[in-house]
Design an enzyme around this catalytic site. Structure first.
Site, PDB file in Angstrom:
ATOM      1  N   TRP A  40       0.855  -1.185   0.000  1.00  0.00           N
ATOM      2  CA  TRP A  40       0.000   0.000   0.000  1.00  0.00           C
ATOM      3  C   TRP A  40       0.890   1.234   0.000  1.00  0.00           C
ATOM      4  O   TRP A  40       1.882   1.277   0.727  1.00  0.00           O
ATOM      5  CB  TRP A  40      -0.905  -0.014   1.237  1.00  0.00           C
ATOM      6  CG  TRP A  40      -2.000   0.990   1.158  1.00  0.00           C
ATOM      7  CD1 TRP A  40      -2.039   2.195   1.787  1.00  0.00           C
ATOM      8  CD2 TRP A  40      -3.204   0.884   0.408  1.00  0.00           C
ATOM      9  NE1 TRP A  40      -3.187   2.846   1.481  1.00  0.00           N
ATOM     10  CE2 TRP A  40      -3.938   2.055   0.625  1.00  0.00           C
ATOM     11  CE3 TRP A  40      -3.736  -0.097  -0.431  1.00  0.00           C
ATOM     12  CZ2 TRP A  40      -5.178   2.290   0.038  1.00  0.00           C
ATOM     13  CZ3 TRP A  40      -4.967   0.126  -1.010  1.00  0.00           C
ATOM     14  CH2 TRP A  40      -5.669   1.304  -0.779  1.00  0.00           C
ATOM     15  N   SER A  57      -0.134  -1.981   5.596  1.00  0.00           N
ATOM     16  CA  SER A  57       0.649  -1.770   6.814  1.00  0.00           C
ATOM     17  C   SER A  57       0.187  -2.639   7.977  1.00  0.00           C
ATOM     18  O   SER A  57       0.997  -3.097   8.773  1.00  0.00           O
ATOM     19  CB  SER A  57       0.611  -0.289   7.212  1.00  0.00           C
ATOM     20  OG  SER A  57       1.312   0.479   6.261  1.00  0.00           O
ATOM     21  N   GLU A 108      -0.763  -5.594   7.906  1.00  0.00           N
ATOM     22  CA  GLU A 108      -0.233  -6.944   7.708  1.00  0.00           C
ATOM     23  C   GLU A 108       1.264  -7.053   7.998  1.00  0.00           C
ATOM     24  O   GLU A 108       1.821  -8.148   8.006  1.00  0.00           O
ATOM     25  CB  GLU A 108      -0.533  -7.419   6.282  1.00  0.00           C
ATOM     26  CG  GLU A 108      -2.007  -7.659   6.010  1.00  0.00           C
ATOM     27  CD  GLU A 108      -2.827  -6.388   5.796  1.00  0.00           C
ATOM     28  OE1 GLU A 108      -4.044  -6.429   6.046  1.00  0.00           O
ATOM     29  OE2 GLU A 108      -2.258  -5.353   5.386  1.00  0.00           O
ATOM     30  N   CYS A 138       3.537   2.758   5.033  1.00  0.00           N
ATOM     31  CA  CYS A 138       3.188   4.176   4.947  1.00  0.00           C
ATOM     32  C   CYS A 138       1.679   4.324   5.048  1.00  0.00           C
ATOM     33  O   CYS A 138       0.939   3.733   4.256  1.00  0.00           O
ATOM     34  CB  CYS A 138       3.692   4.758   3.622  1.00  0.00           C
ATOM     35  SG  CYS A 138       3.175   6.460   3.340  1.00  0.00           S
ATOM     36  N   ILE A 164      -1.126   7.395   5.188  1.00  0.00           N
ATOM     37  CA  ILE A 164      -1.334   8.837   5.003  1.00  0.00           C
ATOM     38  C   ILE A 164      -2.730   9.188   5.494  1.00  0.00           C
ATOM     39  O   ILE A 164      -3.710   8.534   5.128  1.00  0.00           O
ATOM     40  CB  ILE A 164      -1.135   9.231   3.522  1.00  0.00           C
ATOM     41  CG1 ILE A 164       0.294   8.874   3.080  1.00  0.00           C
ATOM     42  CG2 ILE A 164      -1.425  10.718   3.318  1.00  0.00           C
ATOM     43  CD1 ILE A 164       0.540   9.001   1.590  1.00  0.00           C
ATOM     44  N   HIS A 169      -9.764   5.719  10.035  1.00  0.00           N
ATOM     45  CA  HIS A 169      -8.957   4.582   9.593  1.00  0.00           C
ATOM     46  C   HIS A 169      -7.479   4.806   9.892  1.00  0.00           C
ATOM     47  O   HIS A 169      -6.781   3.903  10.361  1.00  0.00           O
ATOM     48  CB  HIS A 169      -9.184   4.355   8.083  1.00  0.00           C
ATOM     49  CG  HIS A 169      -8.473   3.167   7.542  1.00  0.00           C
ATOM     50  ND1 HIS A 169      -7.312   3.275   6.810  1.00  0.00           N
ATOM     51  CD2 HIS A 169      -8.764   1.843   7.636  1.00  0.00           C
ATOM     52  CE1 HIS A 169      -6.903   2.060   6.471  1.00  0.00           C
ATOM     53  NE2 HIS A 169      -7.766   1.178   6.957  1.00  0.00           N
ATOM     54  N   PHE A 183      10.608  -0.463  13.512  1.00  0.00           N
ATOM     55  CA  PHE A 183       9.387   0.231  13.107  1.00  0.00           C
ATOM     56  C   PHE A 183       9.739   1.301  12.076  1.00  0.00           C
ATOM     57  O   PHE A 183      10.298   2.334  12.415  1.00  0.00           O
ATOM     58  CB  PHE A 183       8.773   0.862  14.358  1.00  0.00           C
ATOM     59  CG  PHE A 183       7.478   1.579  14.158  1.00  0.00           C
ATOM     60  CD1 PHE A 183       6.286   0.880  14.189  1.00  0.00           C
ATOM     61  CD2 PHE A 183       7.438   2.947  13.986  1.00  0.00           C
ATOM     62  CE1 PHE A 183       5.074   1.541  14.047  1.00  0.00           C
ATOM     63  CE2 PHE A 183       6.241   3.624  13.835  1.00  0.00           C
ATOM     64  CZ  PHE A 183       5.058   2.916  13.866  1.00  0.00           C
TER      65      PHE A 183
END
Length: 172
Positions: A31, A65, A67, A89, A91, A97, A122
């Site tokens: 993503w 992200s 996952e 990432c 945004i 969400h 991380f």
């Protein structure tokens, strides 16, 4: 802003352990791929620059992200790695969400670090705008992927040497 006066890509290789004896896993979210590929490139280049061999770097892709947590967990269990870097990432948009994903991934990565002897780094950009993510994935602020790779090298070294004690002046 944390990156305003710091380039995320700057490091002094002479102050780092050589990465040649470490095995790294990198789990990359698909993503926002135009951002995560830049982060991956920064991480890969830094690991190679610091001595890691291509054969000691394993990459797995996951859909998003959220996952990253499962991907990192499976990599720890099946790939005999010294450290895992999670790259994603998120945004900010118009709904909640963003908050749910960012909090879930943050807590999940923290939980992996508590539960496992393999450090998980991380590298999740949590920006308000796409431009902020571009700026931190090889843009004007450098590359957070590079910074994550340097952290991974340091943590892999700590993992390997944590059985030894070093005397520190003034501490017991």
């Amino acid at each position: 802003m944390a990156t305003a006066n710091k380039n995320l890509s700057e490091y002094d290789k002479t102050k780092l352990p050589n990465a040649k004896d470490f095995r790294f896993g990198i789990v990359v979210s698909e993503w926002n791929e135009h951002i995560t590929e830049g982060l991956f490139k920064g991480a890969l280049e830094a690991l190679l620059d610091c001595g890691a061999g291509n054969e000691n770097i394993i990459r797995w892709n996951v859909p998003g992200s959220f996952e990253l947590i499962y991907g990192a967990k499976r990599m720890i269990k099946t790939q005999n790695v010294d450290c895992v870097i999670t790259i994603g990432c998120v945004i900010k948009g118009e709904t909640m969400h963003f908050e749910f994903v960012c909090d879930g991934v943050t807590q999940g990565i923290k939980d992996l670090n508590v539960a496992s002897d393999v450090p998980v780094i991380f590298c999740l950009l949590t920006d308000n705008t796409e431009q902020q993510s571009i700026d931190r994935s090889g843009g004007i602020h450098g590359n957070k992927g590079t910074e994550a790779a340097i952290a991974a090298i340091k943590m892999a070294s700590l993992k390997k040497t944590s059985g030894t004690r070093k005397a520190v002046s003034g501490f017991r």
